[in-house]
Write a protein that holds these residues in place. Structure first.
Motif, PDB file in Angstrom:
ATOM      1  N   ALA A 182       0.818  -1.211   0.000  1.00 44.27           N
ATOM      2  CA  ALA A 182       0.000   0.000   0.000  1.00 44.27           C
ATOM      3  C   ALA A 182       0.854   1.263   0.000  1.00 44.27           C
ATOM      4  CB  ALA A 182      -0.943   0.001   1.210  1.00 44.27           C
ATOM      5  N   PHE A 183       2.053   1.182  -0.569  1.00 49.02           N
ATOM      6  CA  PHE A 183       2.932   2.343  -0.643  1.00 49.02           C
ATOM      7  C   PHE A 183       2.389   3.307  -1.701  1.00 49.02           C
ATOM      8  CE2 PHE A 183       6.736   4.749  -1.672  1.00 49.02           C
ATOM      9  CZ  PHE A 183       7.327   4.913  -0.433  1.00 49.02           C
ATOM     10  N   PRO A 184       2.382   4.617  -1.427  1.00 53.40           N
ATOM     11  CA  PRO A 184       1.847   5.578  -2.408  1.00 53.40           C
ATOM     12  C   PRO A 184       2.597   5.491  -3.737  1.00 53.40           C
ATOM     13  CG  PRO A 184       2.173   6.621  -0.266  1.00 53.40           C
ATOM     14  CD  PRO A 184       2.810   5.271  -0.170  1.00 53.40           C
ATOM     15  N   LYS A 185       1.888   5.232  -4.823  1.00 59.08           N
ATOM     16  CA  LYS A 185       2.557   5.022  -6.107  1.00 59.08           C
ATOM     17  C   LYS A 185       3.128   6.307  -6.686  1.00 59.08           C
ATOM     18  CE  LYS A 185      -1.684   5.261  -8.903  1.00 59.08           C
ATOM     19  NZ  LYS A 185      -2.533   4.520  -9.884  1.00 59.08           N
ATOM     20  N   ASP A 186       2.643   7.474  -6.240  1.00 57.02           N
ATOM     21  CA  ASP A 186       3.159   8.740  -6.742  1.00 57.02           C
ATOM     22  C   ASP A 186       4.407   9.208  -5.991  1.00 57.02           C
ATOM     23  OD1 ASP A 186       1.144   8.917  -8.628  1.00 57.02           O
ATOM     24  OD2 ASP A 186      -0.208   9.972  -7.269  1.00 57.02           O
ATOM     25  N   LEU A 187       4.731   8.557  -4.895  1.00 58.80           N
ATOM     26  CA  LEU A 187       5.904   8.917  -4.106  1.00 58.80           C
ATOM     27  C   LEU A 187       7.110   8.151  -4.651  1.00 58.80           C
ATOM     28  CD1 LEU A 187       6.882  10.520  -1.618  1.00 58.80           C
ATOM     29  CD2 LEU A 187       6.436   8.476  -0.253  1.00 58.80           C
ATOM     30  N   GLN A 188       8.070   8.863  -5.216  1.00 58.54           N
ATOM     31  CA  GLN A 188       9.222   8.242  -5.866  1.00 58.54           C
ATOM     32  C   GLN A 188      10.400   8.150  -4.897  1.00 58.54           C
ATOM     33  OE1 GLN A 188       9.025   6.957  -9.039  1.00 58.54           O
ATOM     34  NE2 GLN A 188       6.863   7.483  -8.756  1.00 58.54           N
ATOM     35  N   LEU A 189      11.050   6.982  -4.889  1.00 60.24           N
ATOM     36  CA  LEU A 189      12.195   6.732  -4.023  1.00 60.24           C
ATOM     37  C   LEU A 189      13.423   6.394  -4.839  1.00 60.24           C
ATOM     38  CD1 LEU A 189      10.824   4.474  -1.124  1.00 60.24           C
ATOM     39  CD2 LEU A 189      11.513   6.854  -0.972  1.00 60.24           C
ATOM     40  N   ALA A 190      14.602   6.791  -4.337  1.00 55.17           N
ATOM     41  CA  ALA A 190      15.867   6.364  -4.923  1.00 55.17           C
ATOM     42  C   ALA A 190      16.910   6.333  -3.814  1.00 55.17           C
ATOM     43  CB  ALA A 190      16.298   7.305  -6.044  1.00 55.17           C
ATOM     44  N   ASP A 211      15.668  -0.037  13.772  1.00 54.13           N
ATOM     45  CA  ASP A 211      16.439   1.003  14.429  1.00 54.13           C
ATOM     46  C   ASP A 211      17.826   1.099  13.809  1.00 54.13           C
ATOM     47  OD1 ASP A 211      14.483   1.806  16.276  1.00 54.13           O
ATOM     48  OD2 ASP A 211      14.947   0.106  17.578  1.00 54.13           O
ATOM     49  N   SER A 212      18.043   0.345  12.726  1.00 54.87           N
ATOM     50  CA  SER A 212      19.363   0.300  12.116  1.00 54.87           C
ATOM     51  C   SER A 212      19.237   0.207  10.595  1.00 54.87           C
ATOM     52  CB  SER A 212      20.154  -0.903  12.652  1.00 54.87           C
ATOM     53  OG  SER A 212      21.419  -0.990  12.048  1.00 54.87           O
ATOM     54  N   THR A 213      18.914   1.319   9.986  1.00 54.98           N
ATOM     55  CA  THR A 213      18.827   1.386   8.528  1.00 54.98           C
ATOM     56  C   THR A 213      19.590   2.610   8.036  1.00 54.98           C
ATOM     57  OG1 THR A 213      16.704   0.265   8.381  1.00 54.98           O
ATOM     58  CG2 THR A 213      17.294   1.695   6.549  1.00 54.98           C
ATOM     59  N   SER A 214      20.464   2.395   7.075  1.00 60.74           N
ATOM     60  CA  SER A 214      21.205   3.501   6.485  1.00 60.74           C
ATOM     61  C   SER A 214      20.923   3.547   4.992  1.00 60.74           C
ATOM     62  CB  SER A 214      22.707   3.357   6.727  1.00 60.74           C
ATOM     63  OG  SER A 214      23.203   2.181   6.096  1.00 60.74           O
ATOM     64  N   ILE A 215      20.850   4.750   4.445  1.00 62.08           N
ATOM     65  CA  ILE A 215      20.558   4.941   3.026  1.00 62.08           C
ATOM     66  C   ILE A 215      21.552   5.941   2.451  1.00 62.08           C
ATOM     67  CG2 ILE A 215      18.814   5.539   1.316  1.00 62.08           C
ATOM     68  CD1 ILE A 215      16.685   5.096   3.487  1.00 62.08           C
ATOM     69  N   LYS A 216      22.182   5.541   1.362  1.00 60.27           N
ATOM     70  CA  LYS A 216      23.097   6.433   0.658  1.00 60.27           C
ATOM     71  C   LYS A 216      22.381   7.046  -0.547  1.00 60.27           C
ATOM     72  CE  LYS A 216      27.330   3.978   1.943  1.00 60.27           C
ATOM     73  NZ  LYS A 216      28.540   3.273   1.433  1.00 60.27           N
ATOM     74  N   ASN A 217      22.639   8.328  -0.769  1.00 63.13           N
ATOM     75  CA  ASN A 217      22.083   9.058  -1.917  1.00 63.13           C
ATOM     76  C   ASN A 217      20.557   8.944  -1.972  1.00 63.13           C
ATOM     77  OD1 ASN A 217      24.708   9.776  -2.817  1.00 63.13           O
ATOM     78  ND2 ASN A 217      24.920   7.751  -3.746  1.00 63.13           N
ATOM     79  N   LEU A 218      19.927   9.206  -0.831  1.00 63.85           N
ATOM     80  CA  LEU A 218      18.466   9.135  -0.751  1.00 63.85           C
ATOM     81  C   LEU A 218      17.827  10.284  -1.526  1.00 63.85           C
ATOM     82  CD1 LEU A 218      15.808   8.015   0.466  1.00 63.85           C
ATOM     83  CD2 LEU A 218      16.182   9.576   2.391  1.00 63.85           C
ATOM     84  N   LYS A 219      16.775   9.946  -2.263  1.00 60.15           N
ATOM     85  CA  LYS A 219      15.956  10.946  -2.937  1.00 60.15           C
ATOM     86  C   LYS A 219      14.497  10.548  -2.806  1.00 60.15           C
ATOM     87  CE  LYS A 219      15.094  13.340  -7.321  1.00 60.15           C
ATOM     88  NZ  LYS A 219      15.503  13.499  -8.746  1.00 60.15           N
ATOM     89  N   VAL A 220      13.694  11.461  -2.278  1.00 60.80           N
ATOM     90  CA  VAL A 220      12.255  11.254  -2.140  1.00 60.80           C
ATOM     91  C   VAL A 220      11.559  12.388  -2.882  1.00 60.80           C
ATOM     92  CG1 VAL A 220      10.314  10.968  -0.567  1.00 60.80           C
ATOM     93  CG2 VAL A 220      12.588  10.205   0.125  1.00 60.80           C
ATOM     94  N   ALA A 221      10.712  12.040  -3.841  1.00 56.82           N
ATOM     95  CA  ALA A 221      10.040  13.067  -4.642  1.00 56.82           C
ATOM     96  C   ALA A 221       8.558  12.776  -4.727  1.00 56.82           C
ATOM     97  CB  ALA A 221      10.647  13.114  -6.054  1.00 56.82           C
ATOM     98  N   TYR A 222       7.757  13.820  -4.599  1.00 58.68           N
ATOM     99  CA  TYR A 222       6.305  13.709  -4.702  1.00 58.68           C
ATOM    100  C   TYR A 222       5.835  14.801  -5.661  1.00 58.68           C
ATOM    101  CZ  TYR A 222       1.602  12.453  -3.213  1.00 58.68           C
ATOM    102  OH  TYR A 222       0.317  12.003  -3.191  1.00 58.68           O
ATOM    103  N   PRO A 223       4.889  14.509  -6.548  1.00 64.16           N
ATOM    104  CA  PRO A 223       4.449  15.494  -7.548  1.00 64.16           C
ATOM    105  C   PRO A 223       4.059  16.824  -6.916  1.00 64.16           C
ATOM    106  CG  PRO A 223       3.487  13.358  -8.019  1.00 64.16           C
ATOM    107  CD  PRO A 223       4.175  13.222  -6.699  1.00 64.16           C
ATOM    108  N   GLY A 224       4.608  17.905  -7.471  1.00 63.24           N
ATOM    109  CA  GLY A 224       4.277  19.228  -6.980  1.00 63.24           C
ATOM    110  C   GLY A 224       5.058  19.678  -5.771  1.00 63.24           C
ATOM    111  N   LYS A 225       5.977  18.816  -5.273  1.00 63.02           N
ATOM    112  CA  LYS A 225       6.765  19.150  -4.096  1.00 63.02           C
ATOM    113  C   LYS A 225       8.248  19.127  -4.438  1.00 63.02           C
ATOM    114  CE  LYS A 225       3.144  18.982  -1.250  1.00 63.02           C
ATOM    115  NZ  LYS A 225       2.656  20.137  -0.472  1.00 63.02           N
ATOM    116  N   PRO A 226       9.070  19.969  -3.800  1.00 59.30           N
ATOM    117  CA  PRO A 226      10.520  19.897  -4.019  1.00 59.30           C
ATOM    118  C   PRO A 226      11.048  18.552  -3.527  1.00 59.30           C
ATOM    119  CG  PRO A 226       9.911  21.949  -2.932  1.00 59.30           C
ATOM    120  CD  PRO A 226       8.700  21.076  -2.907  1.00 59.30           C
ATOM    121  N   PRO A 227      11.958  17.910  -4.265  1.00 63.58           N
ATOM    122  CA  PRO A 227      12.483  16.612  -3.831  1.00 63.58           C
ATOM    123  C   PRO A 227      13.343  16.748  -2.581  1.00 63.58           C
ATOM    124  CG  PRO A 227      13.697  17.407  -5.730  1.00 63.58           C
ATOM    125  CD  PRO A 227      12.535  18.339  -5.550  1.00 63.58           C
ATOM    126  N   PHE A 228      13.320  15.707  -1.759  1.00 62.62           N
ATOM    127  CA  PHE A 228      14.161  15.629  -0.574  1.00 62.62           C
ATOM    128  C   PHE A 228      15.365  14.772  -0.932  1.00 62.62           C
ATOM    129  CE2 PHE A 228      15.319  13.116   3.217  1.00 62.62           C
ATOM    130  CZ  PHE A 228      15.730  14.140   4.054  1.00 62.62           C
TER     131      PHE A 228
END
Length: 282
Positions: A182-190, A211-228
């Motif tokens: 049920a992950f939002p299909k418009d929310l893009q992950l990298a 409590d132990s997850t690391s992510i390199k070069n994370l990008k989160v983008a949602y339509p109409g919003k600046p990417p994180f």
């Protein structure tokens, strides 16, 4: 040699001695699958192959797959031991050109995946006990040890699963998250993730914590919003997923990086066949 209805052919040489069944030869061939079996009930060696689309069509007469459809080629070799209290199996399986889809038009594809496993099915408890399982696919590597997975909703023991994930490509994993979680299909992950996580269950709801997850070069983008975007992120998560109701509730979300710290919660629900997302962050 016998030809059963539906063009299923059975070539068998089986005998029993003092309660021990020996498969000198057992070959099963059908348009959708085939298997070769040899050994005794205490130690059976097998090899099997199946076309997943055709297999689903046949099993659909007896088992409901709900809104999901599958395609691809499945191959497996291993050993099976059958006893009254449990059925144990060790082996390896490979899936090529896997394609999973739903009636909503959501599709997830995996070109090649391999799974090594050592597990046991306990009929009385209605559980699968996984001693070890290693899955390697295009989106990364997943390792599970000493896990319990219910085979029935009335199982005596709930799900208990601890896993480690390595080199997880979030962009490649996302279609599976949309399809099953049920992950939002418009929310893009990298990004590339590594994680130690736990999964437990209660009825139709699954709880995922880490409590132990690391992510390199994370990008989160949602339509109409600046990417994180962040070069390095540490994640803490406590979320509940209900595939039946198609809900996702993130009770705790902590994102920490050298540049930013985020704490938040959000929920995704389905109302009148329309997705709704509510949340807050600080």
């Amino acid at each position: 040699q016998v030809t059963l209805p539906g063009q299923i052919k059975l070539d068998a040489h089986v005998f029993s001695d003092k309660g021990l069944i020996t498969f000198d030869k057992l070959n099963i061939a059908a348009p959708f699958a085939n298997a070769d079996i040899a050994g005794t009930t205490e130690s059976i060696k097998y090899s099997a192959a199946a076309n997943l689309t055709q297999l689903q069509e046949q099993l659909g007469q007896f088992v409901s797959f709900g809104k999901y459809k599958m395609a691809g080629q499945f191959d497996s070799t291993g050993n099976v031991s059958i006893k009254k209290e449990k059925i144990t199996t060790t082996g390896t399986a490979a899936i090529k050109d896997l394609r999973l889809s739903s009636t909503e038009g959501i599709t997830a594809v995996e070109p090649a995946a391999k799974i090594d496993f050592d597990a046991a099915y306990e009929p009385e408890k209605k559980i699968v006990a996984i001693d070890s399982l290693t899955a390697v696919a295009g989106f990364g590597r997943l390792t599970v040890k000493d896990a319990i997975v219910p085979s029935d909703k009335d199982a005596a023991v709930p799900m208990k699963l601890d896993a480690s994930a390595e080199n997880i490509d979030l962009a490649k994993l996302q279609p599976f998250m949309v399809l099953f979680a049920a992950f939002p299909k418009d929310l893009q992950l990298a990004g590339i993730a590594a994680s130690q996580l736990s999964v437990s269950s209660k009825k139709d709801t699954y709880r995922v914590t880490t409590d132990s997850t690391s992510i390199k070069n994370l990008k989160v983008a949602y339509p109409g919003k600046p990417p994180f975007e962040q070069p390095q992120v540490l994640l803490m998560l406590d979320a509940e997923i209900n595939p039946v109701l198609q809900t996702l509730a993130v009770k705790k979300l902590h994102l920490t990086s050298p540049q930013i710290k985020i704490k938040g919660t959000f929920e995704k629900t389905i109302e009148a066949d329309t997705g709704k997302i509510d949340g807050q962050a600080s």
